[in-house]
Design a protein around this motif. Sequence first.
Motif, short mmCIF file in Angstrom:
data_model
loop_
_atom_site.label_atom_id
_atom_site.label_comp_id
_atom_site.label_asym_id
_atom_site.label_seq_id
_atom_site.Cartn_x
_atom_site.Cartn_y
_atom_site.Cartn_z
N HIS A 96 0.95 -0.83 -0.12
CA HIS A 96 -0.36 0.27 0.11
C HIS A 96 0.69 1.01 -0.03
O HIS A 96 0.07 2.23 -0.41
N ASN A 97 2.00 1.44 0.88
CA ASN A 97 2.97 2.70 0.92
C ASN A 97 3.54 2.08 -0.58
O ASN A 97 3.90 3.77 -0.86
N LEU A 98 4.02 1.41 -0.52
CA LEU A 98 4.66 1.57 -2.47
C LEU A 98 3.46 2.27 -3.61
O LEU A 98 3.62 2.71 -4.50
N ASN A 99 2.34 1.95 -2.91
CA ASN A 99 1.40 2.63 -4.18
C ASN A 99 -0.51 2.43 -3.55
O ASN A 99 -0.92 1.94 -3.78
N LYS A 100 -0.14 4.04 -2.74
CA LYS A 100 -1.34 3.90 -2.08
C LYS A 100 -2.52 4.30 -3.12
O LYS A 100 -4.05 3.64 -2.35
N ASP A 101 -2.81 4.23 -4.19
CA ASP A 101 -4.11 4.11 -4.92
C ASP A 101 -4.22 2.64 -5.52
O ASP A 101 -5.30 2.51 -6.22
N ALA A 102 -3.44 1.78 -5.38
CA ALA A 102 -3.97 0.57 -5.93
C ALA A 102 -4.28 -0.47 -4.56
O ALA A 102 -4.82 -0.11 -3.10
N SER A 103 -5.98 -0.99 -4.86
CA SER A 103 -6.98 -2.62 -4.47
C SER A 103 -6.06 -3.56 -4.18
O SER A 103 -5.03 -3.48 -4.51
N ILE A 104 -6.19 -4.08 -2.94
CA ILE A 104 -5.47 -5.30 -2.77
C ILE A 104 -6.34 -6.23 -2.29
O ILE A 104 -7.06 -6.06 -1.93
N TYR A 162 -6.20 -1.07 9.64
CA TYR A 162 -5.27 0.13 8.06
C TYR A 162 -6.70 0.02 7.16
O TYR A 162 -6.83 -0.03 5.60
N SER A 163 -8.15 1.44 8.09
CA SER A 163 -8.73 1.22 6.92
C SER A 163 -8.46 2.27 5.44
O SER A 163 -9.46 2.10 4.44
N GLU A 164 -6.99 2.57 5.36
CA GLU A 164 -6.70 3.81 4.45
C GLU A 164 -6.35 2.76 2.91
O GLU A 164 -6.33 3.02 1.96
N ILE A 165 -6.18 1.04 3.03
CA ILE A 165 -5.91 0.10 2.29
C ILE A 165 -6.96 -0.33 1.88
O ILE A 165 -8.58 -0.83 2.85
N ASP A 166 -7.56 -0.42 0.22
CA ASP A 166 -8.65 -1.28 -0.34
C ASP A 166 -8.37 -2.33 -0.21
O ASP A 166 -7.91 -3.53 -0.87
N ILE A 167 -8.51 -3.67 1.19
CA ILE A 167 -8.52 -4.52 1.02
C ILE A 167 -9.38 -5.89 0.80
O ILE A 167 -10.92 -5.53 0.45
#
Length: 468
Positions: free
Chosen positions: A383-391, A418-423
Amino acid sequence: MKKMVLTLSLILVIALVGCVQEESIELLVPGNFKVVDDIVSFNEVDNATGYRIEVLNQETLKVKKYLVDNNQDLKGLNFEPGNYLIKIQAISNKANYKDSEFSGEIMYQVEDDSLVSLIEGILLTDNTKVKMFGRYFYNEREKQQYFYFTASGFEVKFIGTKLIMNLVTGINSSEKVPYVVVFIDGEEDPTKGETHALDNGINEIIIDGLSEDIHTIKVLKRSESTDSKTSIKSLETDGYFIENEPYKERKIEVIAASSSAGYGNLISNGVGDKTTANSDGLRSFATLTAKYLDAEINIFSASGWAVKKSPWHGNSNIPNKYDYVDVESSIRWSFNNYVPDIYVVNLGTNDWSYINTLSNSSERQEALENFINAYVDFIVKLHNLNKDASIIIVYGLMNETNIFEATNDVYQVIKDDYSEIDIHILQLPKANLSDGMGAGSHPGLVTHEKAALLLSSKIAEIKNWSID
């Protein structure tokens, strides 16, 4: 009267003599007229004070004239690329001499310096001519462009009838010989491409008999990087290379272990050891998912590798090698080279293989906790490498039931902390004999197909993408 007649006769004679004296002499046509390596040369003519060429552009039919010197470089006249007919004449500004006739025409071709028929050395790094897939690295000492993981490779576009590719691999055992598939003019089905096993050293692959037209050739590696290393030495056509089409808009990255590399998936009865001959990563769930979604695919995978620790590679794991071009390399990868829209992470089977070797429950519990923490840390790193990406975390292909709960715990920790991560998380169908089992209990082709359909549908839902 007689005197007047004589005077008139004298005037007439003088006038006639004047006419004779004023008649001009035509210069000779310059002989031995030729243009070699853009240098114009000819036999010089007595009493000529200069030389003029007349140039006909065979495409536009426009005619231009230029003054030239013997042994002049015509590049200085800045002709546009194309085919020309040139003739020459001698000229003079001396009294009593006139310009010669033009010589016969000769052909002169002006080549476009930007046109390239041979790509080697540093030209291999020109991504407009050699479009690279997967992770890659140009070795300046060897003058070779390396490509590593499954589904890595390159594509070129050219006008011509032939492509000669010199690909290199190292010394590999028979079960680790790398395989590449050549796709011609937009073909995407690996069963319809030309499959080539690469021998040790330089391998010349020739694609010929094509029409005199625009062609694209894509070469993808179906084997995995830990089996063998591959590189491009040179690419050559009988025409010239042109700029490639841009990459597809959609981009997927798959981070995984053996299944995404097609480990033994050409076996259907589960019998036999895995080799590169019976493994086709271009027919794995990862590459099929990208195909269904019309997306680019970048795979970072290695059989037997773990999130935290595996019985085969110890503490060498996917997260601590992710920064490099390959799991066996110390060369750093530039993440700007490929920025995915979504990461698909399929790890854990090899962690369980290690955890299962531990002698007591407390050790296993501690190892499971270490696995969860390492997995969470890796997701955060992505996520820190690419904050716009989903995982999306996927699991289940290897029927690794003992680590299902821990894998879901990873998802829940990310979701809660980590609510900022689209997981997201998805369980894939498990390898089984009824669908055809690959080597070492790995999924066969049918299971890969089912997994790809399920995964592509989930990604389409997450990213609001259509499915082909």
